[in-house]
Design an enzyme around this catalytic site. Structure first.
Site, mmCIF file in Angstrom:
data_model
loop_
_atom_site.group_PDB
_atom_site.id
_atom_site.type_symbol
_atom_site.label_atom_id
_atom_site.label_comp_id
_atom_site.label_asym_id
_atom_site.label_seq_id
_atom_site.Cartn_x
_atom_site.Cartn_y
_atom_site.Cartn_z
ATOM 1 N N LYS B 85 33.830 -36.810 55.709
ATOM 2 C CA LYS B 85 35.071 -37.248 56.361
ATOM 3 C C LYS B 85 35.328 -38.723 56.046
ATOM 4 O O LYS B 85 34.404 -39.537 56.065
ATOM 5 C CB LYS B 85 34.941 -37.055 57.868
ATOM 6 C CG LYS B 85 36.219 -37.372 58.648
ATOM 7 C CD LYS B 85 35.990 -37.207 60.143
ATOM 8 C CE LYS B 85 37.274 -37.363 60.929
ATOM 9 N NZ LYS B 85 37.033 -37.235 62.391
ATOM 10 N N SER B 160 40.328 -34.038 64.461
ATOM 11 C CA SER B 160 40.723 -34.826 63.311
ATOM 12 C C SER B 160 39.948 -34.524 62.035
ATOM 13 O O SER B 160 40.414 -34.823 60.939
ATOM 14 C CB SER B 160 40.587 -36.312 63.636
ATOM 15 O OG SER B 160 39.224 -36.643 63.854
ATOM 16 N N SER B 184 36.762 -33.507 67.699
ATOM 17 C CA SER B 184 37.238 -33.578 66.310
ATOM 18 C C SER B 184 36.370 -32.877 65.279
ATOM 19 O O SER B 184 36.781 -32.738 64.129
ATOM 20 C CB SER B 184 37.433 -35.036 65.888
ATOM 21 O OG SER B 184 38.652 -35.526 66.403
#
Lengths: 97, 496
Positions: B85, B160, B184
């Site tokens: 990420k 996210s 997330s």
């Protein structure tokens, strides 16, 4: 609770955010809605409750006093928008209103 | 594409076949890069790809394996291609947090979790898309583009860590790292039909994880099955002197924890997690999973987490308050975007006004307000006290049960754009995941089957602090009794 336009400007000033007129109007409305929703928190009796700042019972964590290789100046400056003579270059601070 | 295409393998399957010499890490990495080229125009999981670096790392992994054969040493991640990420710092590779304000930022160091993956011989394919500064539930808040759910390209992957979840679901990597501040990792894992584990706060180092809300942020893993989650967690967990909030405790053997089944395990079902407005199919699916575990020998009982309804306001006061302080560092001086505003203060304002997107500005404003003179007690302090009550709920529940089962989110994946204009509706997607971050406990989401539209439903298994072992064990037992995790999305490969 409805935030006033002045309150929105004050928050943006504290947060150092330049907002467009459109953004100011939008945030005035959206933040007011969100804060309204949050009013339910006031139902809770928290008089005798201690606040939680961290879930961990940590206090003043110390590490061994062992030297490590320091960060290199060139590496730290490599991402800067402007540099001069090995320093970060910023707009003049003095003489501004 | 044929079944058993190398990119479809789990970490443990690929690890076994690499060890057996069936293929090399270079061949595996090439296969995954081919898959990315074939599907990522549709999925848009990656912000940055580093194929040359990945192939060089793969060649090094192959050399290490040949050298290691002599002394019998090679770990389960040697030669395994992973996605990261884009809020985790990677030395020499752009790290943007999905924000314009960090466009072009190249970290001078690796996050500790990256160091650990590299030491384990893992291969880094690139950086995955995220809502800006991890603030969002759909990747629609990314300043660059929205990632698409591989199961239905018109829908969001969740967020996210939506890029990482979509990359795992679409076989564009074998596993991935994400971060979880309010759900997330778990929520996108649920929406994309993969496993997503959020470790206990402090279990994994946050050094090099670009801060959103420091008392809640935690790095986690996204994988194709539960065993892979155990393998990846094992690699990144443990004390780090560079993070004073990382726990200085022994890391257990998570692979051993998988075995043993659920006989006699006490499973709690919280009545507050079945609410009006949730998709009926989600509730039915979770209740069926509870029944299945009961059939396997688990002892099911209802539990209560009475302050659940306050988790949303508590989270959306504490997280933005911490964010407003953490994001003060983006001032256009030392790194990132600078927009000249004349003087210094106006340069700050112009830089931040242009560099941050709408949701980040909204949360900075909210947090600044909650911390400002005259409102601190009514909002921030009140939220911190309510956080204590939420923690207490979990403490009491985990005196009665070993794990808690719940939905990961109230609905399956929604359409891109559907909630974009209503921040509060978007925040409500997190109502079942936020509490765990506030309590600092651990848990994961795993696939629980499909709704009528063919979209994945996420099953959340929650455990107490440092209870990753029992969470993995229950999840593994459920997974072994079902085949949801082996289903593949109907993606078309582009031939180029």
């Amino acid at each position: 609770m409805k935030l006033s336009a002045d309150q929105v400007d004050r928050i943006a000033e504290l947060a150092r955010l330049a907002l467009t007129a459109e953004e100011r109007a939008l945030y005035q409305e959206q933040l007011s809605d969100i804060l309204d929703y949050f009013e339910r928190l006031q139902e809770l009796d928290t008089e005798a409750i201690e606040p939680t700042a961290s879930v961990l019972p940590l206090h003043s964590v110390m590490r061994a006093d062992v030297s490590r290789a320091p960060s290199q100046r060139e590496d730290m400056l490599a991402n800067a928008p402007a540099t001069e003579d090995g320093c970060f270059l910023v707009p003049a601070v003095l003489g501004q209103g | 594409m044929t079944r058993n295409h190398l990119s479809e393998l789990t970490i443990h399957e690929a690890g076994e076949r690499l060890a057996a010499g069936e293929f090399t890490a270079v061949e595996l990495t090439e296969a995954v890069i081919d898959r990315i080229v074939a599907v990522d125009n549709d999925v848009k999981a990656y912000l940055t790809l580093t194929p040359e670096k990945a192939l060089a790392q793969a060649a090094a992994a192959d050399r290490a394996r040949r050298a290691g054969r002599a002394d019998g040493e090679s770990g389960p991640l040697l030669g395994i291609p992973l996605a990261i990420k884009d809020v985790l710092c990677t030395k020499g590779i752009p790290t943007t947090c999905g924000s314009r304000i960090l466009e072009g930022f190249i970290p001078p160091y690796d996050a500790t979790v990256i160091v650990r993956l590299k030491e384990a011989g893992a291969i880094l394919l690139g950086k995955t898309n995220t809502d800006e500064f991890a603030m969002g539930s759909s990747t629609e808040n990314s300043a660059y583009f929205t990632t698409h759910n591989p199961w239905d390209l018109t829908r969001v992957p969740g967020g996210s860590s939506g890029g990482s979840a979509a990359a795992v679901a679409a076989d564009e990597c074998l596993g991935a790292l994400g971060t979880d501040t309010g759900g997330s990792v778990r929520q996108p894992a649920g929406l994309c039909g993969v496993v997503g584990l959020k470790p206990t706060y402090g279990r994994v180092s946050r050094y090099g994880l670009i801060a959103y809300a420091s008392s809640l942020d935690q790095a986690g893993v996204l994988t194709k099955d539960v065993k892979d989650a155990a393998i990846l967690l094992q690699a990144i967990a443990g004390h780090d002197p560079c993070d004073s909030t990382s726990m200085d405790v022994e890391t257990p053997d998570y692979l051993t924890a998988l075995d043993g089944g659920v006989g006699g395990v006490r499973v709690g079902v919280p009545r507050e997690y079945f609410v009006d407005g949730m998709q009926p199919e989600v509730e039915a699916a979770v209740r069926a999973a509870v029944d299945l575990l009961a059939g396997l020998g688990a002892e099911v009982r209802e539990v209560s987490l009475p302050h659940t309804e306050y988790a949303l306001p508590v989270y959306y006061l504490i997280a933005p308050a911490e964010a407003s302080a953490n994001l003060a560092r983006y001032d256009g001086v030392r790194y990132g975007l600078r927009v000249d505003g004349g003087g210094l203060i106006d340069t700050y304002k112009a830089t931040r006004g242009e560099g941050f997107g709408p949701e980040v500005k909204r949360r900075i404003m909210l947090g600044t307000y909650a911390l400002s003179a005259g409102y601190y007690d009514a909002y921030y302090l009140k939220a911190q006290k309510a956080r204590t009550l939420i923690r207490g709920d979990f403490d009491r529940a985990f005196e009665q049960v070993d794990v808690i089962l719940a939905p990961t989110s109230p609905t399956t994946a929604f359409r891109i754009g559907e909630k974009a204009d209503d921040p509060l509706q978007m925040y409500l997607m997190d109502i079942f995941t936020l509490s765990m971050n506030l309590a600092g406990t651990c848990g994961l989401s795993l696939p629980r089957g499909f709704d009528g539209a063919g979209l994945h439903i996420g099953l959340q298994v929650m455990g107490p602090a440092v209870g990753e072992g029992q969470v993995l064990r229950v999840a593994h037992a459920y997974e072994q009794a079902t085949d949801w995790h082996t289903q593949k999305p109907p993606l078309h490969e582009e031939r180029v």
